[in-house]
Design a protein around this motif. Structure first.
Motif, mmCIF file in Angstrom:
data_model
loop_
_atom_site.group_PDB
_atom_site.id
_atom_site.type_symbol
_atom_site.label_atom_id
_atom_site.label_comp_id
_atom_site.label_asym_id
_atom_site.label_seq_id
_atom_site.Cartn_x
_atom_site.Cartn_y
_atom_site.Cartn_z
ATOM 1 N N LYS A 215 -14.158 -41.606 -5.356
ATOM 2 C CA LYS A 215 -13.959 -42.933 -5.946
ATOM 3 C C LYS A 215 -14.924 -43.060 -7.134
ATOM 4 N N ARG A 240 -0.348 -40.066 -9.768
ATOM 5 C CA ARG A 240 -0.986 -41.375 -9.953
ATOM 6 C C ARG A 240 -1.881 -41.363 -11.193
ATOM 7 N N GLY A 253 -5.328 -45.202 -3.654
ATOM 8 C CA GLY A 253 -4.672 -46.480 -3.415
ATOM 9 C C GLY A 253 -3.999 -46.509 -2.067
ATOM 10 N N ASP A 254 -3.408 -47.646 -1.745
ATOM 11 C CA ASP A 254 -2.740 -47.795 -0.457
ATOM 12 C C ASP A 254 -1.525 -46.882 -0.342
ATOM 13 N N LYS A 558 -6.628 -40.226 2.687
ATOM 14 C CA LYS A 558 -6.815 -41.658 2.450
ATOM 15 C C LYS A 558 -7.878 -42.269 3.356
#
Length: 853
Positions: A215, A240, A253-254, A558
């Motif tokens: 991140k 992405r 992201g989700d 994730k």
């Protein structure tokens, strides 16, 4: 080859069919959950639920048959007239849970020929899951099966109409001419063009590096895995957008794209499992963090009995606290098990079901090395650069070992293959200073075991090494510990074993489990879908062993192995977890993933043509190895029979363009960082194809089962399998040593995994150790024997299933043999991880076809 034969061919007659589908509502709440749900979409339906469903779906799903024998003038198979679903069938005995069957009729005449594929269009605004189409009474043929198992979105989502082929199996050279172009075009669609951000409905398989773990924009960057610096297997490309601070990294992201058919597409408790893992990351962890930060929960376990209370009564929290964080979704309620004031009560792990103290014994410590959670790792020793890391030669001497060798010298013990090493040293030393700069305190470890006359292993010495305070170039500071069973030294020895187990836990989770199964298999999935048509025999052979793997891997990136994720937060390697797995991947060798080659390389077996499977185990009672060889041999026999049926010569294999393109891309792109290694098979013979396929199936099924489904039975008891250490071992004469003498349990517990990390670990590994309600195990297939119309291949598969059932009976008898002491050990825990079958839930047995959790 086909079932049933009709009479004369008639012009203008109709072919009857049955379509089985599953509406989106089965897996996605609030979409078509009922006729009421349909009404919620703004469509008015009059009549009963069944009539309403038929009328709603009927004109909104269109089919066209494609001929496999007649062309349309361009070389492509002739396309029939469009037709739609008709009445719902309510009495079909083969229907699965939540599936619906509909009748359908296709216009047909003798100018059309034999159907070999069909187009389908979905005019609904929601997707559905197409299971199958079965044609009955096809003139001169009988029944033709089309096994789809695919999500179908609105037709506007696709540039080309969705196509499905009959269950016939063809090498590219044997494909009926009218279907050749359709076969090629479908593969081209699946490969995509390598550009753009992927959408939920896409079906494109492409490669990318692991650039979505960190991140950067939130101050938690992680190195990109894949490339010259940190080689790694490739993952599925999502496309992405890049992060602001690092244009080479993707924004997490989700939504994490995976090709739509790789998502859970069946009614299974894995949907609970997936939701559960998400809930742990997004809900459970914040609840626990709040509870500890607010001092509602004490930070440490006080004694071993408090640990045991996790399985007897759970943790008590104030009622108002539970109400504050009352989870609104059933999944989380199930995980937290809130019952009055009780919170997070866990099932009793198998390792303490009979004896709560057996984990302390040297015998159980040795047994779990070969019959436990990480049963296949005796890493080969390598030499570190002495200029950078000083002298890292072991400090274990003859004087440490020979008092417990029963009169043997070290040389005699080595000659008689009595000594074994569990080595967590060389790969860890370069990272140890950085790991210890955080709240953790760890050692690189070497452990020497003796193979006793009764076939069991016992530890003789443990070497603990930590970085030199003046710099790595001075070499590590090393101490050697030997068994002690009285006074403070007994707990020093117990702590020494704990440091070994922590290293083994990390190696197990990040290498044996994540890297050697999850990560290395994903490139095979990508290459297979990009280059092997669904009608190719090797696609059909391998496809069952890919089920749900990309989905669980994307979820892991994730919530589990990402920056500040569950693994980084609760395991010793912390932020270096995935980076260390990349360091170890540099030495990954595909042929060595074959079980016989692995056992030979690690020195726990020798070649012996007179022995079963051509190997003699040095440790005869080695449950993982002995059971595994039985499973390996069964897989290989099935693969040999299957490959021999479709490839009558090596030349046929060499001339197969799909197969050769598959292997070339797998090596050069999927595992491209290792493409220049000389050990890659060339795939020029049937023998090589058998070995490649057997190794892949073994990895995705039995190997993953062995390292995954024992996580809670062994690791659910944190005293037995701690995941991190927070203090160095107390030195004699220090205040810490005095404290150890007075309260050894408290010191032990303050050294290993803390309370919050324990609760997170246990919650996660309980989920990961469960079997789904509709799991498919080795020897089973979705659709049963309808995967091909070739009788010989089906018969070979059925023989495989019968052989696995025989093996399971044999393993049950082995576990009942009291002379095989490693089968149960002091904990009285039979080794059942390689039993092929299982029930749903936390069973400590069963070999699913694929890495599905």
């Amino acid at each position: 080859m086909f079932s049933g034969v009709t009479g004369l061919i008639n012009r203008g007659q109709k072919i009857k069919g049955t379509v089985v589908l599953m509406r989106k509502n089965v897996l996605d709440i609030n979409s078509l959950t009922s006729v009421g749900g349909i009404l919620g979409t703004g469509i008015n339906i009059i009549g009963s639920a069944v009539d309403g469903l038929t009328s709603f779906l009927g004109r909104n799903i269109a089919f066209k048959l494609i001929s496999s024998t007649k062309t349309d003038g361009t070389g492509k198979g002739k396309v029939g007239k469009e037709t739609f679903l008709e009445g719902i069938i309510t009495s079909l005995p083969t229907l699965g849970a939540q599936e619906s069957a509909f009748s359908i009729h296709f216009e047909w005449d003798d100018e059309f020929g034999i159907p070999g594929a069909f187009f389908i269009k979905n005019f609904l605004q929601v997707e559905f899951y197409l299971k199958s189409l079965t044609l009955e009474d096809v003139p001169n043929i009988g029944t033709i099966h089309f096994i789809a198992n695919s999500w179908v979105y609105n037709s506007k989502s696709y540039k080309q109409d969705r196509i499905f082929f009959a269950n016939h199996t063809y090498l590219p050279s044997a494909t009926p001419a009218p279907l050749v172009k359709y076969r090629e075009e479908e593969l081209k669609v699946l490969r995509g063009d390598g550009t753009g951000e992927r959408k939920e409905y896409d079906r494109i398989y492409d490669y990318d590096v692991y650039n979505d773990l960190g991140k950067p924009d939130s101050g938690a960057p992680r190195p990109i895995l894949g490339g010259s610096t940190l080689p790694y297997p490739r993952r599925g490309r999502t496309g992405r957008k890049a992060t602001k601070k690092d244009p080479k990294s993707e924004v997490p992201g989700d939504f994490v794209y995976i090709p739509r058919d790789e998502a859970f597409g069946h009614v299974k408790s894995s949907d609970f499992l997936a939701s559960g893992l998400k809930s742990v990351a997004s809900d459970v962890v914040p609840v626990l963090t709040d509870a500890f930060d607010g001092n509602i929960l004490s930070l440490e376990f006080d004694n071993f009995q408090e640990v045991n209370k996790l399985y007897e009564g759970g943790i008590t929290l104030p009622t108002n606290f539970l109400k504050k964080f009352a989870p609104p979704i059933p999944v989380l309620q199930e995980i937290l098990r809130t019952d009055g004031e009780q919170f997070l009560k866990f099932p009793v792990p198998n390792v303490i079901q009979v004896d709560k103290s057996a984990w302390k014994s040297d015998e159980e410590f040795g047994r779990e090395t070969i019959a436990g959670l990480n049963p296949n790792e005796f890493p080969i020793t390598s030499k570190l650069d002495t200029q950078a890391y000083g002298d890292n030669n072991s400090k274990i001497t003859k004087e440490h070992l020979e008092p417990n060798l029963g009169g043997l010298t070290v040389e005699q013990a080595i000659q008689n293959k009595k000594l074994f090493i569990l080595n967590h040293h060389d790969y860890l030393i370069p990272y140890l200073r950085r790991i210890n700069a955080t709240t953790t305190k760890a050692y690189a470890t070497r452990t020497i075991f003796l193979l006793k006359d009764d076939g069991t292993l016992t530890p003789l010495a443990i070497e603990l090494s930590k970085p030199h305070p003046q710099g790595d170039e001075h070499g590590p500071v090393t101490d050697v510990y030997v068994p002690a069973h009285e006074g403070p030294e007994a707990y020093i020895w117990l702590l020494a074993k704990a440091y070994v187990v922590v290293n083994d836990s990390c190696y197990h989770q990040l290498v044996s489990h994540w890297l050697n199964t999850h990560a290395v298999v994903e490139p095979f999935i990508l290459a297979t879908n990009r280059h092997l048509s669904v009608v190719h025999p090797i696609y059909k052979l391998l496809f069952p062993h890919y089920r749900d793997t990309m989905n669980i891997n994307s979820l892991a990136r994730k919530a589990l192995v990402n920056a500040d994720g569950i693994i980084e937060s609760t395991f010793l390697w912390g932020q270096y977890s995935l980076e260390l797995s990349a360091v170890i991947y540099k030495d990954w060798v595909f042929p060595d993933q074959a079980l016989p080659a692995d056992l030979l390389k690690r020195g726990v077996a020798v070649k012996d043509e007179s022995a079963p499977h051509g190997l003699r185990l040095v440790i005869e009672d080695y449950p993982y190895a002995s059971d595994g060889l039985e499973i390996w041999a069964a897989i290989k026999t099935w693969v040999q029979e299957y490959v021999s049926f479709y490839y009558k010569s090596d030349d046929k294999l060499k001339q197969d363009p799909e197969l050769q393109a598959w292997w070339k891309e797998l090596v050069e792109v999927g595992h491209g960082d290792l493409k220049d290694k000389p050990w890659w098979p060339k795939l020029q013979t049937r023998e090589e194809l058998v070995e490649i396929s057997t190794t892949l199936i073994w990895t995705a099924s039995a190997l993953h089962a062995a390292v995954n489904f024992g996580q809670y039975p062994y690791g659910g008891y944190i005293l037995n399998r701690p995941t991190l250490t927070r203090k160095f071992i107390p030195e004699k004469g220090s205040p810490e040593y005095d404290q150890l003498s007075k309260n050894p349990e408290k010191v032990f517990l303050s050294t290993i995994t803390g309370k919050k990390e324990t609760l997170i670990d246990l919650t996660v590994i309980e989920i990961l150790s469960k079997h789904a309600s509709d799991e498919l195990y080795l020897g089973q297939r979705d659709g049963g024997d309808k995967f091909t119309s070739d009788v010989e291949a089906v018969q070979a598969f059925n023989r495989f299933g019968k052989k696995l059932a025989e093996i399971e009976k044999k393993l049950v008898l082995k576990n009942a043999d009291e002379n095989l002491k490693n089968r149960t050990g002091p904990a009285k825990l039979p080794y059942t991880l390689l039993y092929p079958s299982s029930e749903e839930g936390l069973t400590f047995r069963g070999i699913p076809n694929s890495i599905s959790i």
